[in-house]
Write a protein that holds these residues in place. Sequence first.
Motif, PDB file in Angstrom:
ATOM      1  N   SER A 247       0.829  -1.211   0.000  1.00 31.02           N
ATOM      2  CA  SER A 247       0.000   0.000   0.000  1.00 31.02           C
ATOM      3  C   SER A 247       0.860   1.256   0.000  1.00 31.02           C
ATOM      4  CB  SER A 247      -0.922   0.004   1.218  1.00 31.02           C
ATOM      5  OG  SER A 247      -1.830  -1.070   1.185  1.00 31.02           O
ATOM      6  N   ARG A 248       1.914   1.267   0.803  1.00 26.12           N
ATOM      7  CA  ARG A 248       2.757   2.468   0.888  1.00 26.12           C
ATOM      8  C   ARG A 248       3.575   2.668  -0.386  1.00 26.12           C
ATOM      9  NH1 ARG A 248       4.642   0.669   6.811  1.00 26.12           N
ATOM     10  NH2 ARG A 248       2.525   0.509   7.642  1.00 26.12           N
ATOM     11  N   PHE A 249       4.025   1.572  -0.973  1.00 25.31           N
ATOM     12  CA  PHE A 249       4.744   1.666  -2.247  1.00 25.31           C
ATOM     13  C   PHE A 249       3.806   2.210  -3.317  1.00 25.31           C
ATOM     14  CE2 PHE A 249       6.776  -0.891  -5.910  1.00 25.31           C
ATOM     15  CZ  PHE A 249       7.644   0.146  -6.225  1.00 25.31           C
ATOM     16  N   GLN A 250       2.572   1.722  -3.359  1.00 20.43           N
ATOM     17  CA  GLN A 250       1.588   2.204  -4.323  1.00 20.43           C
ATOM     18  C   GLN A 250       1.304   3.690  -4.120  1.00 20.43           C
ATOM     19  OE1 GLN A 250      -0.182   1.152  -7.076  1.00 20.43           O
ATOM     20  NE2 GLN A 250      -0.984   3.250  -7.023  1.00 20.43           N
ATOM     21  N   GLN A 251       1.144   4.121  -2.887  1.00 17.43           N
ATOM     22  CA  GLN A 251       0.856   5.528  -2.622  1.00 17.43           C
ATOM     23  C   GLN A 251       2.026   6.418  -3.028  1.00 17.43           C
ATOM     24  OE1 GLN A 251      -0.194   5.094   1.491  1.00 17.43           O
ATOM     25  NE2 GLN A 251      -2.331   4.595   1.042  1.00 17.43           N
ATOM     26  N   TYR A 252       3.239   5.921  -2.841  1.00 17.01           N
ATOM     27  CA  TYR A 252       4.425   6.659  -3.295  1.00 17.01           C
ATOM     28  C   TYR A 252       4.405   6.819  -4.814  1.00 17.01           C
ATOM     29  CZ  TYR A 252       9.339   7.430  -4.554  1.00 17.01           C
ATOM     30  OH  TYR A 252      10.493   7.921  -5.104  1.00 17.01           O
ATOM     31  N   LEU A 253       4.070   5.744  -5.515  1.00 13.25           N
ATOM     32  CA  LEU A 253       3.997   5.804  -6.975  1.00 13.25           C
ATOM     33  C   LEU A 253       2.876   6.731  -7.430  1.00 13.25           C
ATOM     34  CD1 LEU A 253       4.503   2.006  -7.798  1.00 13.25           C
ATOM     35  CD2 LEU A 253       6.196   3.833  -8.046  1.00 13.25           C
ATOM     36  N   SER A 254       1.763   6.732  -6.715  1.00 10.64           N
ATOM     37  CA  SER A 254       0.636   7.602  -7.071  1.00 10.64           C
ATOM     38  C   SER A 254       1.021   9.069  -6.958  1.00 10.64           C
ATOM     39  CB  SER A 254      -0.568   7.319  -6.157  1.00 10.64           C
ATOM     40  OG  SER A 254      -1.034   6.002  -6.329  1.00 10.64           O
ATOM     41  N   ILE A 255       1.763   9.409  -5.902  1.00 11.67           N
ATOM     42  CA  ILE A 255       2.211  10.790  -5.732  1.00 11.67           C
ATOM     43  C   ILE A 255       3.213  11.149  -6.823  1.00 11.67           C
ATOM     44  CG2 ILE A 255       3.507  12.339  -4.216  1.00 11.67           C
ATOM     45  CD1 ILE A 255       2.260  10.805  -1.855  1.00 11.67           C
ATOM     46  N   ALA A 256       4.107  10.203  -7.145  1.00 11.92           N
ATOM     47  CA  ALA A 256       5.078  10.451  -8.214  1.00 11.92           C
ATOM     48  C   ALA A 256       4.371  10.680  -9.546  1.00 11.92           C
ATOM     49  CB  ALA A 256       6.046   9.272  -8.318  1.00 11.92           C
ATOM     50  N   ALA A 257       3.240  10.007  -9.747  1.00 17.01           N
ATOM     51  CA  ALA A 257       2.493  10.161 -11.000  1.00 17.01           C
ATOM     52  C   ALA A 257       1.952  11.578 -11.152  1.00 17.01           C
ATOM     53  CB  ALA A 257       1.348   9.152 -11.052  1.00 17.01           C
ATOM     54  N   LYS A 258       1.636  12.221 -10.034  1.00 17.44           N
ATOM     55  CA  LYS A 258       1.074  13.570 -10.091  1.00 17.44           C
ATOM     56  C   LYS A 258       2.124  14.626 -10.397  1.00 17.44           C
ATOM     57  CE  LYS A 258      -2.517  12.343  -6.731  1.00 17.44           C
ATOM     58  NZ  LYS A 258      -3.053  12.578  -5.362  1.00 17.44           N
ATOM     59  N   THR A 259       3.388  14.288 -10.121  1.00 20.41           N
ATOM     60  CA  THR A 259       4.455  15.268 -10.302  1.00 20.41           C
ATOM     61  C   THR A 259       5.283  15.028 -11.555  1.00 20.41           C
ATOM     62  OG1 THR A 259       5.956  13.940  -8.943  1.00 20.41           O
ATOM     63  CG2 THR A 259       4.640  15.599  -7.818  1.00 20.41           C
ATOM     64  N   GLY A 260       5.063  13.903 -12.236  1.00 22.06           N
ATOM     65  CA  GLY A 260       5.858  13.558 -13.411  1.00 22.06           C
ATOM     66  C   GLY A 260       5.060  13.670 -14.690  1.00 22.06           C
ATOM     67  N   VAL A 261       5.746  13.427 -15.804  1.00 19.88           N
ATOM     68  CA  VAL A 261       5.101  13.527 -17.111  1.00 19.88           C
ATOM     69  C   VAL A 261       4.598  12.184 -17.595  1.00 19.88           C
ATOM     70  CG1 VAL A 261       6.466  15.527 -17.802  1.00 19.88           C
ATOM     71  CG2 VAL A 261       7.354  13.229 -18.248  1.00 19.88           C
ATOM     72  N   SER A 262       4.961  11.115 -16.900  1.00 17.48           N
ATOM     73  CA  SER A 262       4.520   9.783 -17.308  1.00 17.48           C
ATOM     74  C   SER A 262       4.002   9.027 -16.089  1.00 17.48           C
ATOM     75  CB  SER A 262       5.658   8.996 -17.959  1.00 17.48           C
ATOM     76  OG  SER A 262       6.734   8.839 -17.053  1.00 17.48           O
ATOM     77  N   GLN A 263       3.336   7.917 -16.337  1.00 19.98           N
ATOM     78  CA  GLN A 263       2.771   7.095 -15.273  1.00 19.98           C
ATOM     79  C   GLN A 263       3.845   6.141 -14.762  1.00 19.98           C
ATOM     80  OE1 GLN A 263      -0.062   7.562 -13.975  1.00 19.98           O
ATOM     81  NE2 GLN A 263      -1.069   5.723 -13.283  1.00 19.98           N
ATOM     82  N   PRO A 264       4.358   6.355 -13.521  1.00 13.94           N
ATOM     83  CA  PRO A 264       5.410   5.460 -13.009  1.00 13.94           C
ATOM     84  C   PRO A 264       4.830   4.096 -12.653  1.00 13.94           C
ATOM     85  CG  PRO A 264       4.739   6.989 -11.297  1.00 13.94           C
ATOM     86  CD  PRO A 264       4.001   7.397 -12.543  1.00 13.94           C
ATOM     87  N   LEU A 265       5.617   3.069 -12.920  1.00 17.15           N
ATOM     88  CA  LEU A 265       5.219   1.705 -12.602  1.00 17.15           C
ATOM     89  C   LEU A 265       6.187   1.128 -11.579  1.00 17.15           C
ATOM     90  CD1 LEU A 265       4.426   0.366 -16.200  1.00 17.15           C
ATOM     91  CD2 LEU A 265       2.801   1.173 -14.463  1.00 17.15           C
ATOM     92  N   GLY A 266       5.707   0.155 -10.815  1.00 17.37           N
ATOM     93  CA  GLY A 266       6.535  -0.478  -9.807  1.00 17.37           C
ATOM     94  C   GLY A 266       6.512  -1.985  -9.939  1.00 17.37           C
ATOM     95  N   LEU A 267       7.604  -2.617  -9.526  1.00 15.04           N
ATOM     96  CA  LEU A 267       7.730  -4.069  -9.552  1.00 15.04           C
ATOM     97  C   LEU A 267       8.309  -4.515  -8.216  1.00 15.04           C
ATOM     98  CD1 LEU A 267       7.647  -6.767 -11.206  1.00 15.04           C
ATOM     99  CD2 LEU A 267      10.021  -6.278 -11.845  1.00 15.04           C
ATOM    100  N   LEU A 268       7.719  -5.554  -7.626  1.00 11.98           N
ATOM    101  CA  LEU A 268       8.205  -6.103  -6.359  1.00 11.98           C
ATOM    102  C   LEU A 268       9.141  -7.273  -6.627  1.00 11.98           C
ATOM    103  CD1 LEU A 268       4.796  -6.244  -4.444  1.00 11.98           C
ATOM    104  CD2 LEU A 268       6.498  -4.410  -4.356  1.00 11.98           C
ATOM    105  N   VAL A 269      10.321  -7.251  -6.015  1.00 14.04           N
ATOM    106  CA  VAL A 269      11.282  -8.354  -6.103  1.00 14.04           C
ATOM    107  C   VAL A 269      11.524  -8.829  -4.681  1.00 14.04           C
ATOM    108  CG1 VAL A 269      13.585  -9.086  -6.796  1.00 14.04           C
ATOM    109  CG2 VAL A 269      12.336  -7.426  -8.188  1.00 14.04           C
ATOM    110  N   HIS A 270      11.106 -10.044  -4.390  1.00 13.06           N
ATOM    111  CA  HIS A 270      11.036 -10.579  -3.023  1.00 13.06           C
ATOM    112  C   HIS A 270      12.053 -11.703  -2.844  1.00 13.06           C
ATOM    113  CE1 HIS A 270       9.335 -11.874   0.751  1.00 13.06           C
ATOM    114  NE2 HIS A 270       8.198 -11.219   0.603  1.00 13.06           N
ATOM    115  N   ASP A 271      12.710 -11.721  -1.679  1.00  7.69           N
ATOM    116  CA  ASP A 271      13.573 -12.862  -1.353  1.00  7.69           C
ATOM    117  C   ASP A 271      12.739 -14.135  -1.404  1.00  7.69           C
ATOM    118  OD1 ASP A 271      15.743 -14.393  -0.468  1.00  7.69           O
ATOM    119  OD2 ASP A 271      15.135 -14.179   1.619  1.00  7.69           O
TER     120      ASP A 271
END
Length: 298
Positions: free
Chosen positions: A174-198
Amino acid sequence: MYICYIDESGTSDIPGTSSHFILAGLSIPIEHWRDADREISLVLSKYGLEHEEVHTAWMIRKYLEQAKIPNFDGMDWATRRASVGRERTKHLLHLQKIQNAKAYRQARKNYRHTEAYIHLTLDERLETLGQIADTIASWGNARLFAECIDKTHFDPTRTGGRAIDEQALEQVVSRFQQYLSIAAKTGVSQPLGLLVHDNNESVAKKHTEMMRQFHSKGTLWTAIDNIIETPLFVDSSLTRMVQIADLCSYALRRYVENGETGLFRKIFTRADRAKGKTVGVRHFAGYSCQCEICAAHR
């Protein structure tokens, strides 16, 4: 695009073998991945560890056999390795002789996990980890997300029946998603995220199914619009940045359980913040907790 590397520290079982369970994720922009990996490798190369896995919990232990070797600090690396090897062989042969099978198995396990680091003194190993933490702290584009759960305060009825590790994953996602959502409002493109888990076989299937549910229905806190796919589960021994997430989760646990600040205060500088409040890292504990995480989160 951002990659969030995830690892855990402590056990999610109750009571388990730790008072806390920590799930931590360190996010970096994909275009900075190579630079980050190279910077960590440069630190490790100074200590003869450039080809070895960084496993914080094993590095930070005392190796008792080193104290038995006269002038160990004054030896070169090769002599240290040979001397420690002799002491360990002597110890294993002794355990075989007295037929203490349990102690023999435990010693072999300990020696196997610490073999890569026996040429370094404890101070040098702590120095290595400190320099890695300093490097993480210098990454202005990195963000730390973590859920630190005190098991004495965990109540599954308050989490919709979710287990400890499930709550932790939902919070970090949830927090990673919210960070990406805020980044989307300040950037020119839609940022995407990928989780890499041990890779943890006991949780991989469960967490993969949870992410499918999050994509379909969202978490308790947010819709998942920017995180793609389910987590990629990888062998930490082959992925340097997951090893860095291991250091972060370990540093957080040692702080909330033992008050150790050496590594914690360095990596905590990368915790995601908004409007002067730490939103990326939470200590799930009693309201009276006065730790630095709780103080920064309120």
